[in-house]
Design a protein around this motif. Structure first.
Motif, PDB file in Angstrom:
ATOM      1  N   UNK A  89       0.823  -1.211   0.000  1.00 23.69           N
ATOM      2  CA  UNK A  89       0.000   0.000   0.000  1.00 23.69           C
ATOM      3  C   UNK A  89       0.855   1.258   0.000  1.00 23.69           C
ATOM      4  N   UNK A  90       1.964   1.217   0.726  1.00 20.35           N
ATOM      5  CA  UNK A  90       2.851   2.382   0.758  1.00 20.35           C
ATOM      6  C   UNK A  90       3.450   2.624  -0.620  1.00 20.35           C
ATOM      7  N   UNK A 253       9.583  16.911  -7.184  1.00 16.89           N
ATOM      8  CA  UNK A 253      10.985  16.983  -6.787  1.00 16.89           C
ATOM      9  C   UNK A 253      11.196  16.644  -5.317  1.00 16.89           C
ATOM     10  N   UNK A 254      10.172  16.184  -4.635  1.00 17.53           N
ATOM     11  CA  UNK A 254      10.310  15.862  -3.215  1.00 17.53           C
ATOM     12  C   UNK A 254      11.200  14.643  -3.016  1.00 17.53           C
ATOM     13  N   UNK A 255      11.872  14.619  -1.888  1.00 22.51           N
ATOM     14  CA  UNK A 255      12.660  13.463  -1.479  1.00 22.51           C
ATOM     15  C   UNK A 255      11.882  12.674  -0.426  1.00 22.51           C
ATOM     16  N   UNK A 256      12.440  11.525  -0.029  1.00 23.52           N
ATOM     17  CA  UNK A 256      11.749  10.679   0.941  1.00 23.52           C
ATOM     18  C   UNK A 256      11.580  11.374   2.285  1.00 23.52           C
ATOM     19  N   UNK A 257      12.600  12.092   2.720  1.00 17.63           N
ATOM     20  CA  UNK A 257      12.509  12.738   4.031  1.00 17.63           C
ATOM     21  C   UNK A 257      11.406  13.781   4.054  1.00 17.63           C
ATOM     22  N   UNK A 262       4.637  14.568   4.389  1.00 18.40           N
ATOM     23  CA  UNK A 262       3.347  14.679   3.708  1.00 18.40           C
ATOM     24  C   UNK A 262       2.558  13.377   3.842  1.00 18.40           C
ATOM     25  N   UNK A 263       3.250  12.249   3.745  1.00 14.88           N
ATOM     26  CA  UNK A 263       2.580  10.955   3.895  1.00 14.88           C
ATOM     27  C   UNK A 263       1.997  10.811   5.286  1.00 14.88           C
ATOM     28  N   UNK A 264       2.741  11.225   6.305  1.00 13.43           N
ATOM     29  CA  UNK A 264       2.238  11.134   7.677  1.00 13.43           C
ATOM     30  C   UNK A 264       1.030  12.033   7.871  1.00 13.43           C
ATOM     31  N   UNK A 265       1.015  13.185   7.224  1.00 14.73           N
ATOM     32  CA  UNK A 265      -0.144  14.060   7.339  1.00 14.73           C
ATOM     33  C   UNK A 265      -1.375  13.483   6.680  1.00 14.73           C
ATOM     34  N   UNK A 266      -1.191  12.754   5.566  1.00 18.26           N
ATOM     35  CA  UNK A 266      -2.334  12.164   4.864  1.00 18.26           C
ATOM     36  C   UNK A 266      -2.832  10.891   5.539  1.00 18.26           C
ATOM     37  N   UNK A 274       2.049   4.427   8.243  1.00 20.77           N
ATOM     38  CA  UNK A 274       3.105   5.403   8.536  1.00 20.77           C
ATOM     39  C   UNK A 274       4.390   4.712   8.968  1.00 20.77           C
ATOM     40  N   UNK A 275       4.266   3.693   9.814  1.00 21.24           N
ATOM     41  CA  UNK A 275       5.449   2.947  10.247  1.00 21.24           C
ATOM     42  C   UNK A 275       6.055   2.162   9.089  1.00 21.24           C
ATOM     43  N   UNK A 276       5.228   1.627   8.201  1.00 22.59           N
ATOM     44  CA  UNK A 276       5.751   0.911   7.035  1.00 22.59           C
ATOM     45  C   UNK A 276       6.549   1.855   6.138  1.00 22.59           C
ATOM     46  N   UNK A 277       6.045   3.056   5.934  1.00 17.98           N
ATOM     47  CA  UNK A 277       6.777   4.040   5.139  1.00 17.98           C
ATOM     48  C   UNK A 277       8.083   4.421   5.824  1.00 17.98           C
ATOM     49  N   UNK A 278       8.057   4.529   7.147  1.00 21.51           N
ATOM     50  CA  UNK A 278       9.276   4.850   7.890  1.00 21.51           C
ATOM     51  C   UNK A 278      10.324   3.761   7.733  1.00 21.51           C
ATOM     52  N   UNK A 279       9.896   2.501   7.794  1.00 24.44           N
ATOM     53  CA  UNK A 279      10.835   1.383   7.609  1.00 24.44           C
ATOM     54  C   UNK A 279      11.451   1.429   6.215  1.00 24.44           C
ATOM     55  N   UNK A 280      10.660   1.713   5.210  1.00 26.08           N
ATOM     56  CA  UNK A 280      11.174   1.764   3.844  1.00 26.08           C
ATOM     57  C   UNK A 280      12.156   2.912   3.656  1.00 26.08           C
TER      58      UNK A 280
END
Length: 307
Positions: A89-90, A253-257, A262-266, A274-280
């Motif tokens: 999903x991420x 042009x956004x980077x992962x950091x 933005x992902x956490x806000x959505x 959110x934790x899965x995205x953080x692990x990636x």
């Protein structure tokens, strides 16, 4: 020749009786052994405690990323069902792969440019004798002490207004082609540990300064170069301030950091995603350090041998 008699043969027969018993261990020796055992347990217990202190937060993030949405933020520490689909999903989130590509470009190109531009400067400061060398080294050290926030306004006006490069990562990548103060200083300290006799021998064989650098210095400076490359890669991969200033107006042009915010806000209620995205985001940095930690530690250690 004299013959060896039976009494001179050093062996024990079955009739000679059992071996003599070992002397009893004294109370002092038992106390010393007990003390050594307790010291070993104390040292390793502290090491295990320190390791758990750093590892447990990462374990919590990984386990939470594999939970269902209903199980997150509960007392359960282990997922009831392992939701590996959270990572899918991420990746399916619009823009996530673009953030990956931009981060790889920023970190990869920035690291290559920083290393390529810092090596000649560090080599000159370490091995050449010229007027103003100490002043140049002091300027490099002074640049290390200068916070980037001090010059961000004039730099932004230059890149955004004069060159019209706002909304891209080029204002962050291009300056790395002109060296980095910390990388120059770290490489200079490492190159100081290389004996000058190797360079003199290369010059006697007919090598110029450039060939000496490429054929002699670089192979011997691999640990220092690896340490500098890892430092720069980690900095670029985790950089949030730079992309926020120059690339925030362009989501492409956004980077992962920056994109992770933005992902956490959505998905502020979907803590598993959110934790899965953080692990990636963390996984590549951890893997790079895991496979390159030997060269990294060696390079950082040897930079302080000679100043």
């Amino acid at each position: 020749m004299t013959q060896t008699t039976e009494a001179q043969v050093p062996f024990r027969t079955a009739e000679s009786g059992p071996e003599s018993p070992k002397p009893p261990v004294s109370a002092a020796e038992r106390t010393a052994r007990r003390k050594a055992l307790l010291e070993w347990i104390a040292v390793h217990a502290l090491g295990v405690a320190a390791a758990l202190f750093f590892v447990l937060p990462f374990v919590f993030v990984v386990l939470t990323s594999l939970m269902s949405d209903d199980q997150t933020l509960t007392r359960d520490l282990v997922p009831d069902t392992w939701e590996w689909g959270n990572y899918t999903k991420v990746f399916d989130t619009p823009g996530f792969l673009t953030w990956w590509r931009n981060t790889l470009l920023y970190a990869g190109a920035g690291t290559a440019l920083t290393v390529a531009s810092s090596i000649p400067v560090a080599y000159a400061l370490a091995k050449f004798r010229f007027r103003g060398r100490n002043l140049s080294l002091m300027l490099v050290i002074s640049m290390m002490m200068l916070p980037p926030q001090v010059i961000i306004i004039p730099m932004y006006l230059f890149w955004a207004k004069q060159l019209d490069l706002s909304g891209t990562l080029w204002p962050l990548i291009i300056p790395m082609a002109f060296g980095d103060a910390f990388s120059i200083f770290l490489l200079r300290q490492f190159l100081m540990t290389i004996p000058n006799e190797y360079l003199d021998a290369a010059r006697v064989d007919g090598c110029g300064d450039l060939k000496t650098l490429l054929k002699v210095v670089l192979p011997m400076a691999k640990p220092g170069i690896a340490a500098v490359a890892l430092f720069q890669f980690f900095y670029a991969w985790n950089d949030y301030f730079g992309p926020q200033i120059y690339a925030s107006e362009n989501p492409g042009a956004w980077t992962l950091s920056y994109g992770l915010e933005s992902f956490k806000g959505a998905h502020h209620t979907d803590w598993n995603l959110t934790m899965a995205a953080t692990v990636l985001v963390m996984a590549p940095v951890i893997l790079v350090f895991f496979f390159a930690q030997k060269a990294f530690v060696e390079g950082v250690t040897l930079t302080g041998v000679k100043g």
